[in-house]
Design an enzyme around this catalytic site. Structure first.
Site, PDB file in Angstrom:
ATOM      1  N   ALA A  19       0.857  -1.174   0.000  1.00 50.46           N
ATOM      2  CA  ALA A  19       0.000   0.000   0.000  1.00 50.46           C
ATOM      3  C   ALA A  19       0.894   1.224   0.000  1.00 50.46           C
ATOM      4  O   ALA A  19       1.400   1.623   1.035  1.00 50.46           O
ATOM      5  CB  ALA A  19      -0.920  -0.008   1.209  1.00 50.46           C
ATOM      6  N   GLY A  22      -1.624   6.586  -0.557  1.00 55.97           N
ATOM      7  CA  GLY A  22      -2.753   6.891  -1.408  1.00 55.97           C
ATOM      8  C   GLY A  22      -3.506   5.700  -1.960  1.00 55.97           C
ATOM      9  O   GLY A  22      -4.664   5.834  -2.313  1.00 55.97           O
ATOM     10  N   ASP A 133       9.632  11.601   0.054  1.00 58.69           N
ATOM     11  CA  ASP A 133       9.594  10.360   0.842  1.00 58.69           C
ATOM     12  C   ASP A 133      10.715   9.428   0.399  1.00 58.69           C
ATOM     13  O   ASP A 133      10.487   8.256   0.114  1.00 58.69           O
ATOM     14  CB  ASP A 133       8.233   9.681   0.701  1.00 58.69           C
ATOM     15  CG  ASP A 133       7.919   8.769   1.879  1.00 58.69           C
ATOM     16  OD1 ASP A 133       8.629   8.845   2.902  1.00 58.69           O
ATOM     17  OD2 ASP A 133       6.973   7.972   1.779  1.00 58.69           O
TER      18      ASP A 133
END
Lengths: 393, 281
Positions: A19, A22, A133
């Site tokens: 996952a 989003g 990220d």
């Protein structure tokens, strides 16, 4: 613009890949190739915005070290982003997974260089993109774990657009992002520095803290300017790389280098490769010189030069690819036989050119050359196997 | 109540309008077997042991102050939970409604008491105590014109140790030891109850002066607590003492939920009558 694809052509499998920010990511088949599909559930407004942002960003990117977008599909209720599938998993899994493969400093620099290239590219676009990220989980490996691609652009944003809520992963976040929610390209540089430290220690950042799972402890350490322990860095890490880490992790964003500068520096580190080159005497007349290079297409190659007293040197070049290891050994043996034959011709030519040579001397020379060739062959195969083991052939 | 139905056919459910969305998915009004229900649709990718844990816990919970689970289903890859529909909306939406509907001490104490009773029931479950882990006004629903209250949404707590998926809205109610990455025990619900009760008494969002997670983390972990001078005037001193004992940074000094429930029961009995709220007429 990402091309629109007929959803009916996409065959979603049950395999859940993860996952990302989003949305869920599943494996799928499209036009007979395996792909990864990120699923955006448009019933949720925030996810819809994230989906549009990610798709917009990815559609602008074309770089060998960034995950490639194949297309986009929709079935009315959900949107699907079709991406290339890299089955070897993430860099994080490589570092901390069950298999615990070894890797060299050179390989770590290679990964870092490719990440730097991708980020330098993103930061240099007409509408620059900050990833926000950067961490090993968002680096997917391919080509026998030697190369990587950056993925998960769910948090990426244009540099001009600062978000108001905190995003990203705490261990890799720059102090100004945590405290003041200021996101710039220099935040990616900071995260890159943290990841570089991680590659050279194989430790999760801030695991040295008394309570390493505490968000509060990590925030406190970062905000107070506490540094990651450099003594944890592996002993064969070049001093220049350590200095680069510290520059990237400077508390002052202005003092951090740009990604372009980092790319240049790492490129030079990677090209020199002095730690890997070696010279090996085979006998009193022959020396093997082994050096590593990157050819014009970006592939790693090993070059072996055999320098022989009074005879021409022989150069051999080998691509360093896992599946070539066996063939490499056989090639070396074959080349050695050819070298011996060449040696024979040289000896006979020398014999004709001098009247003082006796038939006995000529015979001895021939025998010595053949023995030298065999020795070289044997040593080279052994060297190749040793190197192959080191490189996980 | 009857046991929840597993594997309800999706065709039996008539989905109606969207009520709200959360981190893990969406909630719809729906009708099933002629009964109005809340249909919770778990976002794809979030279905894992956390959701299974919630379902398992809900199947065992049977209490007037806890939302009832009627069944489970599946549709287009999403897990569905068929929940009791509670018609009054969340306590949070009532407290912060623009019209600022009025309520008395008695209402405030009544809500705090019922939340405490629901949590005390969870903590007392056998063979293993159930920890809610996300007590806040948004997860408490009003019904019967504000006279009754039900707790919902437990088990779906984000793992804090690897990433900041916790937003400021939830961190405001988290116990300091949870923010520090420690494994939660029952006392973390006590802390969250106290912060929630403060919000009921003050009608303010706790720690509203802090805008970033960093500020929240530092403040809460360094012992800062909501300002007690903000609470309703005329509150008995017992209330203040109870709040201090419930949000103590020392876990061993915090009251148990059972003790709080009893204390609130006593305080409530002295508070006078509790009329239905005008807001719901």
């Amino acid at each position: 613009m990402v091309k629109q694809v007929d959803f009916a052509e996409v065959k979603l499998s049950e395999k859940f890949l993860g996952a990302g920010s989003g949305g869920a990511v599943r494996k799928a088949t499209f036009q007979n190739q395996e792909i990864a599909v990120k699923i955006f559930d448009f019933l949720e407004e925030t996810i819809k915005k994230n989906a549009e942002r990610e798709i917009t960003h990815l559609s602008e990117i074309d770089h060998e070290n960034v995950i490639r977008v194949i297309g986009r599909a929709s079935n009315g209720k959900k949107d699907y982003l079709l991406m290339e599938y890299l089955e070897e998993g993430s860099l994080h899994n490589y570092l901390y997974g069950d298999d615990k493969w070894e890797y060299t400093v050179e390989q770590a620099v290679r990964w870092a260089l490719q990440c730097a290239k991708a980020l330098a590219y993103l930061h240099s676009l007409d509408r620059p993109i900050v990833h926000r990220d950067i961490k090993p989980q968002n680096m997917l490996l391919y080509n026998q774990h030697e190369d990587l691609k950056i993925c998960d652009f769910g948090l990426a944003t244009d540099m001009s657009n600062n978000k108001t809520d905190m995003q990203g992963t705490l261990r890799y976040m720059a102090p100004e992002a945590i405290k003041h929610l200021k996101y710039t390209a220099k935040c990616d540089v900071y995260s890159f520095g943290i990841m570089l430290w991680e590659l050279m220690t194989r430790q999760l950042p801030y695991s040295h803290l008394e309570n390493p799972n505490s968000q509060y402890a990590i925030m406190k350490a970062i905000s107070s300017g506490e540094k990651l322990p450099m003594e944890a860095v592996r002993s064969d890490c070049p001093e220049g790389i350590k200095q680069l880490m510290e520059c990237c992790m400077d508390i002052n964003p202005e003092k951090r280098p740009s990604m372009k500068e980092i790319e240049k520096f790492l490129g030079e580190q990677y090209e020199s490769g002095t730690d890997e080159d070696f010279i090996k005497p085979l006998d009193e007349d022959t020396v093997a010189v082994v050096t590593y290079h990157v050819d014009s297409s970006g592939s790693r190659i090993m070059r072996v030069d055999f320098w022989r007293h009074q005879l021409p040197s022989i150069r051999m070049t080998f691509p360093i690819v896992k599946r070539e290891a066996e063939r490499l050994g056989k090639t070396v043996v074959r080349e050695m036989a050819k070298a011996a034959a060449d040696g024979d011709r040289e000896v006979r030519r020398a014999e004709k050119d001098t009247e003082r040579e006796t038939s006995r001397a000529a015979h001895n020379g021939e025998r010595e050359t053949r023995r030298a060739g065999q020795d070289v062959g044997r040593e080279t195969v052994r060297a190749v196997k040793k190197i192959g083991k080191k490189l996980r052939f | 109540m009857s046991a929840p139905v597993e594997g309800v056919p999706y065709e039996e459910i008539q989905t109606k309008e969207l009520i709200g969305t959360g981190f893990y998915g969406s909630v719809y009004r729906a009708v099933w077997r002629n009964r109005e229900i809340a249909l919770k649709r778990i976002r794809e990718g979030c279905e894992d042991k956390k959701i299974e844990r919630e379902i398992y816990q809900l199947t065992k919970a049977s209490h007037v102050n806890i939302v009832e689970l009627y069944g489970t289903s599946r549709h287009e890859g999403c897990a569905l939970l068929l929940m009791e529909f509670v018609d009054g909306g969340s306590l949070s939406s009532f407290l912060h409604a623009k019209s600022k509907p009025s309520y008395s001490h008695a209402h405030a104490f009544n809500w705090a008491h019922q939340i405490a009773q629901g949590i005390a029931y969870l903590h007392g479950m056998q063979p293993k105590a159930v920890i809610h882990r996300d007590i806040k006004p948004l997860n408490t629903l009003l019904c019967e014109k504000g006279l009754k209250l039900k707790i919902c949404d437990f088990g779906t707590v984000v793992d804090l140790s690897q990433s900041i998926s916790c937003n400021a809205g939830t961190c405001r109610y988290k116990a300091p030891e949870v923010l520090q990455g420690n494994k939660p025990d029952e006392k973390c619900d006590v802390y969250s109850w106290a912060i929630t009760f403060w919000e009921i008494l003050s009608r303010k969002e706790p720690f509203e002066q802090y805008n970033t997670l960093f500020e929240l983390y530092m403040a809460i972990n360094e012992g800062e607590r909501p300002d007690l001078s903000c609470i309703m005037s005329g509150c008995p001193a017992d209330i203040v003492a109870l709040l201090y004992a419930s949000w103590d940074p020392d876990i061993s000094k915090r009251f148990s939920m059972e003790l709080i429930s009893q204390s609130m029961g006593r305080i409530l009995s002295e508070a006078g009558s509790i009329p239905p709220l005008d807001f719901y007429s």
